[in-house]
Design an enzyme around this catalytic site. Sequence first.
Site, PDB file in Angstrom:
ATOM      1  N   ARG A  53       0.832  -1.204   0.000  1.00  0.00           N
ATOM      2  CA  ARG A  53       0.000   0.000   0.000  1.00  0.00           C
ATOM      3  C   ARG A  53       0.869   1.257   0.000  1.00  0.00           C
ATOM      4  NH1 ARG A  53      -4.687   0.502   4.146  1.00  0.00           N
ATOM      5  NH2 ARG A  53      -5.424   1.938   2.545  1.00  0.00           N
TER       6      ARG A  53
ATOM      7  N   ASN B 202      -8.240   8.905   5.205  1.00  0.00           N
ATOM      8  CA  ASN B 202      -7.264   8.297   4.310  1.00  0.00           C
ATOM      9  C   ASN B 202      -5.869   8.299   4.923  1.00  0.00           C
ATOM     10  OD1 ASN B 202      -9.383   8.066   2.526  1.00  0.00           O
ATOM     11  ND2 ASN B 202      -8.854   9.925   1.394  1.00  0.00           N
ATOM     12  N   VAL B 203      -5.104   7.278   4.561  1.00  0.00           N
ATOM     13  CA  VAL B 203      -3.755   7.159   5.110  1.00  0.00           C
ATOM     14  C   VAL B 203      -2.691   7.551   4.089  1.00  0.00           C
ATOM     15  CG1 VAL B 203      -4.389   5.447   6.836  1.00  0.00           C
ATOM     16  CG2 VAL B 203      -3.729   4.674   4.556  1.00  0.00           C
TER      17      VAL B 203
ATOM     18  N   HIS C 171      -6.853   8.272  10.855  1.00  0.00           N
ATOM     19  CA  HIS C 171      -6.521   6.850  10.793  1.00  0.00           C
ATOM     20  C   HIS C 171      -5.036   6.595  10.570  1.00  0.00           C
ATOM     21  CE1 HIS C 171     -10.969   5.802   9.682  1.00  0.00           C
ATOM     22  NE2 HIS C 171     -10.793   6.030  10.956  1.00  0.00           N
TER      23      HIS C 171
ATOM     24  N   THR D 224     -17.130   9.452   1.449  1.00  0.00           N
ATOM     25  CA  THR D 224     -17.199   8.585   2.621  1.00  0.00           C
ATOM     26  C   THR D 224     -18.407   7.648   2.520  1.00  0.00           C
ATOM     27  OG1 THR D 224     -18.525  10.166   3.886  1.00  0.00           O
ATOM     28  CG2 THR D 224     -16.131  10.357   4.061  1.00  0.00           C
TER      29      THR D 224
ATOM     30  N   ASN E 237     -20.661  12.815  -2.829  1.00  0.00           N
ATOM     31  CA  ASN E 237     -20.319  11.407  -2.913  1.00  0.00           C
ATOM     32  C   ASN E 237     -20.730  10.839  -4.255  1.00  0.00           C
ATOM     33  OD1 ASN E 237     -19.083   9.265  -1.650  1.00  0.00           O
ATOM     34  ND2 ASN E 237     -20.659   8.957  -0.098  1.00  0.00           N
ATOM     35  N   LEU E 238     -20.121   9.726  -4.608  1.00  0.00           N
ATOM     36  CA  LEU E 238     -20.482   9.056  -5.855  1.00  0.00           C
ATOM     37  C   LEU E 238     -21.900   8.504  -5.778  1.00  0.00           C
ATOM     38  CD1 LEU E 238     -19.256   8.324  -8.612  1.00  0.00           C
ATOM     39  CD2 LEU E 238     -18.496   6.162  -7.601  1.00  0.00           C
TER      40      LEU E 238
END
EC number: 2.3.1.286
Length: 231
Positions: free
Chosen positions: A56, A89-90, A106, A173, A198-199
């Site tokens: 990742r 998100n990271v 996070h 989200t 959002n989508l």
Amino acid sequence: MDKIVVLTGAGISAESGLGTFRDAGGLWERHRIEDVASPEGFARDPALVQGFYNARRAAAAQAQPNAAHHALAKLQDAHPGEVVLVTQNVDALHEAGGATSVLHMHGELAQALCAACGHRWTAPADMRVGEPCPACAAPAGRPDIVWFGEMPYHMDEILAHLETCSYFAAIGTSGNVYPAAGFVQIADAAGAHCVELNLEASSVRSDFAEAREGRATEIVPVWVEELLAEG
């Protein structure tokens, strides 16, 4: 709008090529989330977990910020009031897109954490089992990621911002992961106008006063320009 709080999730980075745990056909779909994103999973098979986050980390390092990341950076820079950017998100795409003072609730792929003393440092590209801590030398290095069952970072600061904001936006989200899914209720109780971008509808869509659907790269820049035009 004195203070705007923006929460972002995996949907904003998806268009930069970074998938989520829930993506169908993803590289890591053969692993249960509990095996690669929990303290118990790390204790059972640290090599698997380190390998998962090494992959990742490599993918995130190659990704580029998209139009939505750049738009939020512009909002932070141009809005006369405060813009607080909170992300689940990271990756570091917000920062790469020009944003500042991002609260990573996070954790961050680019950081390592010592499970023994709590020291943090820049993670190597390939963390190994028994990664030594540069501060205490314990072989206890792990990804600085908030795993399932662990407390998200910066919660006191985030809650204080939510309770004093006049506008709250959630972008990309799912509304499935708490405590982030409950942020809209806190902001709404504080009197903030709440909008979801959002989508598709999240699990908490009904808690928002306004909703916009579409690709983040298309709807976020338009939304930012409208806010800036309002002053």
